[in-house]
Design a protein around this motif. Structure first.
Motif, PDB file in Angstrom:
ATOM      1  N   VAL A  71       7.725   3.033  -1.851  1.00 49.31           N
ATOM      2  CA  VAL A  71       7.389   1.916  -2.741  1.00 49.31           C
ATOM      3  C   VAL A  71       6.290   1.077  -2.094  1.00 49.31           C
ATOM      4  N   ASN A  72       6.454   0.761  -0.816  1.00 49.28           N
ATOM      5  CA  ASN A  72       5.476  -0.048  -0.097  1.00 49.28           C
ATOM      6  C   ASN A  72       4.108   0.632  -0.084  1.00 49.28           C
ATOM      7  N   TYR A  73       4.074   1.906   0.247  1.00 47.32           N
ATOM      8  CA  TYR A  73       2.800   2.621   0.359  1.00 47.32           C
ATOM      9  C   TYR A  73       2.096   2.757  -0.983  1.00 47.32           C
ATOM     10  N   VAL A  74       2.856   3.098  -2.019  1.00 41.72           N
ATOM     11  CA  VAL A  74       2.244   3.266  -3.336  1.00 41.72           C
ATOM     12  C   VAL A  74       1.650   1.944  -3.812  1.00 41.72           C
ATOM     13  N   VAL A  75       2.424   0.869  -3.685  1.00 48.10           N
ATOM     14  CA  VAL A  75       1.926  -0.440  -4.114  1.00 48.10           C
ATOM     15  C   VAL A  75       0.756  -0.870  -3.226  1.00 48.10           C
ATOM     16  N   PHE A  76       0.861  -0.645  -1.909  1.00 50.04           N
ATOM     17  CA  PHE A  76      -0.229  -0.979  -0.992  1.00 50.04           C
ATOM     18  C   PHE A  76      -1.495  -0.211  -1.348  1.00 50.04           C
ATOM     19  N   TYR A  77      -1.366   1.080  -1.554  1.00 39.97           N
ATOM     20  CA  TYR A  77      -2.522   1.922  -1.885  1.00 39.97           C
ATOM     21  C   TYR A  77      -3.180   1.454  -3.184  1.00 39.97           C
ATOM     22  N   LEU A  78      -2.370   1.236  -4.224  1.00 36.05           N
ATOM     23  CA  LEU A  78      -2.915   0.796  -5.514  1.00 36.05           C
ATOM     24  C   LEU A  78      -3.567  -0.584  -5.403  1.00 36.05           C
ATOM     25  N   ALA A  79      -2.890  -1.492  -4.698  1.00 36.32           N
ATOM     26  CA  ALA A  79      -3.449  -2.843  -4.538  1.00 36.32           C
ATOM     27  C   ALA A  79      -4.724  -2.808  -3.694  1.00 36.32           C
ATOM     28  N   LEU A  80      -4.727  -1.984  -2.640  1.00 30.59           N
ATOM     29  CA  LEU A  80      -5.914  -1.874  -1.781  1.00 30.59           C
ATOM     30  C   LEU A  80      -7.095  -1.314  -2.571  1.00 30.59           C
ATOM     31  N   ARG A  81      -6.840  -0.313  -3.383  1.00 29.94           N
ATOM     32  CA  ARG A  81      -7.907   0.273  -4.202  1.00 29.94           C
ATOM     33  C   ARG A  81      -8.395  -0.719  -5.260  1.00 29.94           C
ATOM     34  N   LEU A 102      -9.519  -7.250   1.278  1.00 31.30           N
ATOM     35  CA  LEU A 102      -8.278  -7.964   0.959  1.00 31.30           C
ATOM     36  C   LEU A 102      -7.046  -7.153   1.393  1.00 31.30           C
ATOM     37  N   THR A 103      -7.166  -6.479   2.537  1.00 34.73           N
ATOM     38  CA  THR A 103      -6.077  -5.648   3.048  1.00 34.73           C
ATOM     39  C   THR A 103      -4.779  -6.432   3.208  1.00 34.73           C
ATOM     40  N   LEU A 104      -4.855  -7.625   3.765  1.00 34.82           N
ATOM     41  CA  LEU A 104      -3.643  -8.404   4.002  1.00 34.82           C
ATOM     42  C   LEU A 104      -2.987  -8.846   2.700  1.00 34.82           C
ATOM     43  N   LEU A 105      -3.776  -9.183   1.692  1.00 30.52           N
ATOM     44  CA  LEU A 105      -3.218  -9.540   0.392  1.00 30.52           C
ATOM     45  C   LEU A 105      -2.555  -8.324  -0.249  1.00 30.52           C
ATOM     46  N   ALA A 106      -3.204  -7.167  -0.174  1.00 32.65           N
ATOM     47  CA  ALA A 106      -2.613  -5.930  -0.706  1.00 32.65           C
ATOM     48  C   ALA A 106      -1.293  -5.642   0.001  1.00 32.65           C
ATOM     49  N   ASN A 107      -1.258  -5.874   1.299  1.00 32.57           N
ATOM     50  CA  ASN A 107      -0.024  -5.662   2.054  1.00 32.57           C
ATOM     51  C   ASN A 107       1.055  -6.650   1.624  1.00 32.57           C
ATOM     52  N   SER A 119       9.523  -9.152  10.264  1.00 34.53           N
ATOM     53  CA  SER A 119       8.900  -7.835  10.448  1.00 34.53           C
ATOM     54  C   SER A 119       7.581  -7.742   9.667  1.00 34.53           C
ATOM     55  N   PHE A 120       7.481  -8.451   8.558  1.00 35.91           N
ATOM     56  CA  PHE A 120       6.231  -8.495   7.793  1.00 35.91           C
ATOM     57  C   PHE A 120       5.124  -9.160   8.602  1.00 35.91           C
ATOM     58  N   ILE A 121       5.471 -10.253   9.271  1.00 37.65           N
ATOM     59  CA  ILE A 121       4.479 -10.941  10.118  1.00 37.65           C
ATOM     60  C   ILE A 121       4.008  -9.999  11.220  1.00 37.65           C
ATOM     61  N   PHE A 122       4.940  -9.279  11.809  1.00 36.58           N
ATOM     62  CA  PHE A 122       4.577  -8.287  12.821  1.00 36.58           C
ATOM     63  C   PHE A 122       3.588  -7.273  12.246  1.00 36.58           C
ATOM     64  N   GLU A 123       3.882  -6.774  11.034  1.00 37.33           N
ATOM     65  CA  GLU A 123       3.003  -5.789  10.410  1.00 37.33           C
ATOM     66  C   GLU A 123       1.647  -6.401  10.034  1.00 37.33           C
ATOM     67  N   GLU A 124       1.646  -7.607   9.522  1.00 37.60           N
ATOM     68  CA  GLU A 124       0.395  -8.276   9.158  1.00 37.60           C
ATOM     69  C   GLU A 124      -0.501  -8.477  10.379  1.00 37.60           C
ATOM     70  N   VAL A 125       0.096  -8.950  11.471  1.00 38.88           N
ATOM     71  CA  VAL A 125      -0.676  -9.147  12.692  1.00 38.88           C
ATOM     72  C   VAL A 125      -1.195  -7.800  13.197  1.00 38.88           C
ATOM     73  N   CYS A 166      -5.731  -4.170  13.885  1.00 31.89           N
ATOM     74  CA  CYS A 166      -6.282  -2.822  13.653  1.00 31.89           C
ATOM     75  C   CYS A 166      -7.546  -2.850  12.791  1.00 31.89           C
ATOM     76  N   VAL A 167      -7.531  -3.643  11.733  1.00 32.53           N
ATOM     77  CA  VAL A 167      -8.658  -3.660  10.793  1.00 32.53           C
ATOM     78  C   VAL A 167      -9.807  -4.533  11.300  1.00 32.53           C
TER      79      VAL A 167
END
Length: 152
Positions: free
Chosen positions: A26-36, A42-47, A91-97, A102-103
């Motif tokens: 679910v996370n990846y599909v929504v992330f991929y669609l939002a990123l595209r 806007l990577t962080l917003l998509a995340n 854990s989201f903050i960890f991933e965002e940071v 990375c980006v």
């Protein structure tokens, strides 16, 4: 050794892995669609959008199927929801940071491995770490049986 394997591979951990994979999907599909839709700037917003969708799915499946916290009484929810959301926000903050580093600092978007761009690879690596963190927090802080649940 067999006792250790049986202790690790039980109904709870296997169902957590199954629903963890589905939550990650679910996370990846929504992330991929939002990123595209939004663009890599806007990577962080998509995340963030992906996070909201995944956390909603994760709470319902973890509560019901993984940790079998069947009660939806207010006394139970008022303990579980803030604890679950706090753990997931941590854990989201960890991933965002991690994504930010990375980006923006390592510029992983310029790399590619087996046709997968560096941003998605970073997301996968960070997701594995997040799944482990989330299991530990959910098991020991969020869905631990309490006196409130025992009388349901």
């Amino acid at each position: 050794m067999r006792a250790l394997i049986d202790r690790i591979l039980n109904r709870e951990t296997i169902s957590y892995l199954v629903f963890g994979v589905l939550t990650t999907l679910v996370n990846y599909v929504v992330f991929y669609l939002a990123l595209r839709a939004m663009g890599e700037e806007l990577t962080l917003l998509a995340n963030g959008v992906a996070f909201v969708a995944a956390v909603t799915f994760a709470y319902l499946t973890n509560k019901t199927f993984v940790f079998q916290s069947k009660s939806f009484r207010w006394a139970v929810l008022k303990k579980e929801l803030p604890a679950f959301l706090s753990a997931r926000i941590l854990s989201f903050i960890f991933e965002e940071v991690g994504l930010l580093v990375c980006v923006d600092y390592w510029n992983v978007g310029r790399w590619e491995l087996l046709g997968i761009d560096g941003v998605m690879i970073a997301k996968v690596v960070l997701s594995v770490i997040v799944v482990i963190i989330n299991y530990i927090l959910s098991k020991f802080l969020v869905f631990k049986p309490s006196d409130t649940e025992k009388d349901t």
